[in-house]
Design a protein around this motif. Structure first.
Motif: not given
Length: 307
Positions: A235-262
């Protein structure tokens, strides 16, 4: 072929050994490794009792044999690679062409080897936040590879890094970040998003620094202790926050080449620079891993494969 493997002696974590030559599948290229960078996950995986992990997630080298299916760069091409399963602390590695990007001669090998993991995590964390213009971000555990790329890539946002006095932090203001040495130095309910990778007391305290409706991106637990959230404390801060458990590889089924090239384009054009905290021979791998484990490495550690 020589490669670093998990050591039976826990105090050294990894040792140089003779291992079988890689046998590439049809979509893999065989790469002669010139240099590799070590990341904190290398330490964490090797520190697991009975680990069979082979260090080396990011590296730069040349294609010895291109992929049999015709994908990827030709023989002799200079490339960086990202191998989430490790194994790049070796003379040679077989890697999917979806995990490879060509490197121009204008980009030095140490910088190229330092880009992949930290750059991918930073890029995808910020993508998750969307428009950054005018937003205030607070980040923990960012004295190493991820932090330097976060700060440089957070265009339009103000980013504050929380790092203790005895942790690597001096390079962050030079890249454009503000630095606080304790969470208690920060005003409650003053940030739009938190990027948290330490856990424990620090990670838990950061939640209260979010404004109402803020975003909490939880992308690691380097301290080994989980975060705890107090419903009433928020209540002092963080009310109604949205928490994401973040995994950088999630959903990257085609590999990382595009982001590596960038990342390569940004680094080669001078829009992204890698802070190299240590350069040396791959024979230093055990001692560098210990420094990573102690959280005493500013920027990235890059080691050259030597004869």
């Amino acid at each position: 072929m020589r490669a670093f493997v998990a050591s039976p002696a826990p105090e050294t974590l990894a040792c140089l050994a003779e291992v079988p030559e890689p046998e590439p599948t049809s979509d893999q290229a065989l790469v002669s490794v010139e240099a590799f960078s070590l990341n904190r996950p290398d330490y964490l995986y090797l520190a697991i009792p009975g680990s069979t992990f082979r260090p080396g997630i990011d590296a730069v080298g040349r294609i010895l044999h291109p992929a049999a299916d015709g994908s990827g760069p030709a023989a002799g091409s200079r490339v960086l690679l990202h191998s989430p399963e490790g194994g790049a602390a070796a003379e040679r590695i077989a890697v999917s062409t979806g995990q490879i990007a060509s490197v121009p001669d204008s980009l030095d090998s140490a910088t190229a080897a330092a880009l992949p993991l930290g750059g991918l995590v930073a890029r995808r964390l910020l993508d998750r936040l969307g428009d950054l213009a005018g937003r205030r971000l607070v980040a923990t555990g960012v004295g190493g590879g991820v932090g330097q790329f976060l700060v440089q890539s957070a265009g339009g946002a103000e980013i504050t890094a929380v790092a203790a006095q005895d942790e690597p932090w001096e390079h962050l203001p030079q890249l454009g970040a503000k630095v606080a040495h304790r969470a208690s130095d920060l005003t409650d309910a003053s940030f739009d998003a938190a990027l948290e990778s330490v856990g424990g007391e620090l990670g838990s305290a950061i939640a209260s620094k979010l404004r109402t409706g803020g975003t909490f991106l939880w992308f690691g637990q380097a301290g080994g202790e989980p975060i705890t959230l107090d419903f009433f404390g928020l209540f002092s801060g963080g009310q109604s926050l949205t928490l994401h458990h973040f995994v950088y590889s999630q959903g990257m089924t085609g590999g990382d080449r595009e982001d590596l090239e960038a990342l390569v384009v940004l680094a080669a054009s001078g829009h992204l620079r890698a802070e190299i905290g240590h350069r040396g021979s791959w024979e230093e791998t055990p001692s560098v891993l210990q420094r990573l484990g102690a959280g005493r490495m500013a920027g990235k550690a890059v080691l050259s494969v030597t004869g």
